[in-house]
Design a protein around this motif. Structure first.
Motif, PDB file in Angstrom:
ATOM      1  N   VAL A 108     -47.663 -17.743 -66.924  1.00 37.23           N
ATOM      2  CA  VAL A 108     -47.452 -16.350 -66.530  1.00 37.23           C
ATOM      3  C   VAL A 108     -46.177 -16.171 -65.718  1.00 37.23           C
ATOM      4  O   VAL A 108     -45.881 -15.073 -65.255  1.00 37.23           O
ATOM      5  CB  VAL A 108     -48.652 -15.819 -65.711  1.00 37.23           C
ATOM      6  N   VAL A 109     -45.401 -17.238 -65.561  1.00 31.54           N
ATOM      7  CA  VAL A 109     -44.187 -17.197 -64.748  1.00 31.54           C
ATOM      8  C   VAL A 109     -42.954 -17.232 -65.634  1.00 31.54           C
ATOM      9  O   VAL A 109     -42.873 -18.032 -66.570  1.00 31.54           O
ATOM     10  CB  VAL A 109     -44.127 -18.389 -63.766  1.00 31.54           C
ATOM     11  N   ALA A 110     -41.981 -16.381 -65.327  1.00 33.52           N
ATOM     12  CA  ALA A 110     -40.658 -16.474 -65.941  1.00 33.52           C
ATOM     13  C   ALA A 110     -39.714 -17.063 -64.894  1.00 33.52           C
ATOM     14  O   ALA A 110     -39.584 -16.521 -63.794  1.00 33.52           O
ATOM     15  CB  ALA A 110     -40.168 -15.107 -66.393  1.00 33.52           C
ATOM     16  N   ARG A 111     -39.079 -18.168 -65.242  1.00 37.87           N
ATOM     17  CA  ARG A 111     -38.138 -18.830 -64.329  1.00 37.87           C
ATOM     18  C   ARG A 111     -36.712 -18.580 -64.817  1.00 37.87           C
ATOM     19  O   ARG A 111     -36.381 -18.876 -65.957  1.00 37.87           O
ATOM     20  CB  ARG A 111     -38.407 -20.324 -64.263  1.00 37.87           C
ATOM     21  N   ILE A 112     -35.907 -18.041 -63.932  1.00 39.77           N
ATOM     22  CA  ILE A 112     -34.504 -17.791 -64.242  1.00 39.77           C
ATOM     23  C   ILE A 112     -33.663 -18.724 -63.376  1.00 39.77           C
ATOM     24  O   ILE A 112     -33.771 -18.707 -62.148  1.00 39.77           O
ATOM     25  CB  ILE A 112     -34.114 -16.332 -63.953  1.00 39.77           C
ATOM     26  N   THR A 113     -32.838 -19.526 -64.033  1.00 39.69           N
ATOM     27  CA  THR A 113     -31.972 -20.450 -63.310  1.00 39.69           C
ATOM     28  C   THR A 113     -30.525 -20.008 -63.449  1.00 39.69           C
ATOM     29  O   THR A 113     -30.018 -19.855 -64.562  1.00 39.69           O
ATOM     30  CB  THR A 113     -32.119 -21.885 -63.857  1.00 39.69           C
ATOM     31  N   LEU A 114     -29.868 -19.782 -62.316  1.00 37.93           N
ATOM     32  CA  LEU A 114     -28.433 -19.519 -62.313  1.00 37.93           C
ATOM     33  C   LEU A 114     -27.748 -20.831 -62.693  1.00 37.93           C
ATOM     34  O   LEU A 114     -27.900 -21.835 -61.988  1.00 37.93           O
ATOM     35  CB  LEU A 114     -27.987 -19.042 -60.930  1.00 37.93           C
ATOM     36  N   ASN A 115     -27.007 -20.824 -63.786  1.00 38.28           N
ATOM     37  CA  ASN A 115     -26.598 -22.082 -64.404  1.00 38.28           C
ATOM     38  C   ASN A 115     -25.078 -22.288 -64.392  1.00 38.28           C
ATOM     39  O   ASN A 115     -24.450 -22.509 -65.422  1.00 38.28           O
ATOM     40  CB  ASN A 115     -27.130 -22.133 -65.838  1.00 38.28           C
ATOM     41  N   ARG A 116     -24.506 -22.224 -63.200  1.00 40.94           N
ATOM     42  CA  ARG A 116     -23.091 -22.568 -63.031  1.00 40.94           C
ATOM     43  C   ARG A 116     -22.975 -23.576 -61.884  1.00 40.94           C
ATOM     44  O   ARG A 116     -22.347 -23.314 -60.852  1.00 40.94           O
ATOM     45  CB  ARG A 116     -22.253 -21.329 -62.734  1.00 40.94           C
ATOM     46  N   PRO A 117     -23.615 -24.723 -62.020  1.00 38.91           N
ATOM     47  CA  PRO A 117     -23.676 -25.658 -60.889  1.00 38.91           C
ATOM     48  C   PRO A 117     -22.315 -26.128 -60.407  1.00 38.91           C
ATOM     49  O   PRO A 117     -22.134 -26.403 -59.213  1.00 38.91           O
ATOM     50  CB  PRO A 117     -24.505 -26.827 -61.442  1.00 38.91           C
ATOM     51  N   ASP A 118     -21.331 -26.206 -61.315  1.00 41.05           N
ATOM     52  CA  ASP A 118     -19.995 -26.644 -60.917  1.00 41.05           C
ATOM     53  C   ASP A 118     -19.277 -25.615 -60.054  1.00 41.05           C
ATOM     54  O   ASP A 118     -18.317 -25.944 -59.354  1.00 41.05           O
ATOM     55  CB  ASP A 118     -19.144 -26.946 -62.161  1.00 41.05           C
ATOM     56  N   LYS A 119     -19.763 -24.370 -60.079  1.00 39.85           N
ATOM     57  CA  LYS A 119     -19.199 -23.283 -59.266  1.00 39.85           C
ATOM     58  C   LYS A 119     -20.181 -22.825 -58.190  1.00 39.85           C
ATOM     59  O   LYS A 119     -20.055 -21.734 -57.653  1.00 39.85           O
ATOM     60  CB  LYS A 119     -18.851 -22.095 -60.161  1.00 39.85           C
ATOM     61  N   ARG A 120     -21.146 -23.687 -57.881  1.00 38.08           N
ATOM     62  CA  ARG A 120     -22.203 -23.327 -56.927  1.00 38.08           C
ATOM     63  C   ARG A 120     -22.856 -21.999 -57.308  1.00 38.08           C
ATOM     64  O   ARG A 120     -23.188 -21.173 -56.475  1.00 38.08           O
ATOM     65  CB  ARG A 120     -21.671 -23.297 -55.493  1.00 38.08           C
TER      66      ARG A 120
END
Length: 263
Positions: free
Chosen positions: A18-30
């Motif tokens: 029942v959970v939607a997980r959103i990951t900000l995916n620019r780890p090289d730019k923090r």
């Protein structure tokens, strides 16, 4: 239900029950909030908000940080229409978080600075690792954090917000908890469990009722007391007519678990 996922350019979206997980995916730019990332995040929230099976949303960052704020590298030497569009999209993103029916939880580690701190403040709830840090440091580079101040001042109050905005200094997680920027602070290894506890508590209630309550909260919070009561008494009257409200009341009186239909 097995987890499912979809990858966009700068945002990862995964469905876990029942959970939607959103990951900000620019780890090289923090996980800097580029225009592209913010537009993809708005699109993801639009799709999630329309899914009645999703009961809560978790936003987190890939790599070592939650988000360092706007991508300054795309803000050099641009014309006024670009800056206007950038901050229009940023505003749309923050307001979108409030407008979808599901509670949105920020899962914070590392740093959350400038627009990254704004994103934490805009989320409905926030859980932080004990070593996370928060700041609105725009004043130090000649670009005051004017849009971040909107949710920040509403979350922590005038004097505390102005201290963060005027000094640009980092605030530790325990201070963020004391000031009301986050709901919980836990050791990093317990971050997933703490978020899961909140999700589980939310998911036990009627999704219709949660959505009604979230919408009413943001509608009344800036009103004076009399107008807030005018609004909320109307909301409660209509809420009382809902099938889930009647089911909840009856199940309480009959000492049984409710069966929610979302109507």
């Amino acid at each position: 239900m097995a987890a499912t996922s979809a990858a966009l350019q700068t945002v990862l979206v995964a469905r876990e029950g029942v959970v939607a997980r959103i990951t900000l995916n620019r780890p090289d730019k923090r996980n800097a909030l580029s225009l592209e990332l913010m537009e993809e995040l708005i699109d993801a929230l639009d799709h999630i908000g329309a899914d009645p099976e999703v009961r809560a949303v978790v936003i987190e960052g890939a790599g070592v940080a939650f988000s360092a704020g706007h991508d300054l590298s795309e803000m050099v030497g641009r014309d006024l229409p670009f800056y206007q569009r950038l901050f229009d999209v940023c505003t749309e993103l923050m307001e979108k978080i409030h407008r979808i029916p599901q509670p949105v939880i920020a899962k914070v580690h590392g740093i959350a600075t400038a627009a990254g701190c704004q994103l934490v403040a805009a989320c409905d709830l926030a859980v932080s690792a004990h070593d996370a840090r928060f700041a609105t440091p725009g004043v130090k580079i000649g670009l005051f954090c004017s849009t971040p101040m909107v949710p920040l001042s509403r979350a922590i109050g005038r004097k505390r917000a102005l201290e963060m905005l005027l000094t640009g200094e980092l605030v530790d997680a325990s201070t963020a908890l004391e000031w009301g920027l986050v709901n919980r602070v836990v050791p990093t290894e317990q971050l997933d469990d703490a978020v899961a506890e909140l999700v589980d508590a939310i998911a036990r209630s009627s999704p219709l009722t949660v959505g009604i309550g979230k919408e009413a909260f943001y509608a009344q919070v800036e009103l004076d007391e009399h107008r807030a009561y005018d609004l909320t008494r109307a909301v409660m009257s209509m809420n009382s007519m809902a099938a889930d409200a009647q089911e909840g009341i009856c199940s309480f009186l009959e000492k049984r678990k409710p069966t929610w239909t979302g109507t």
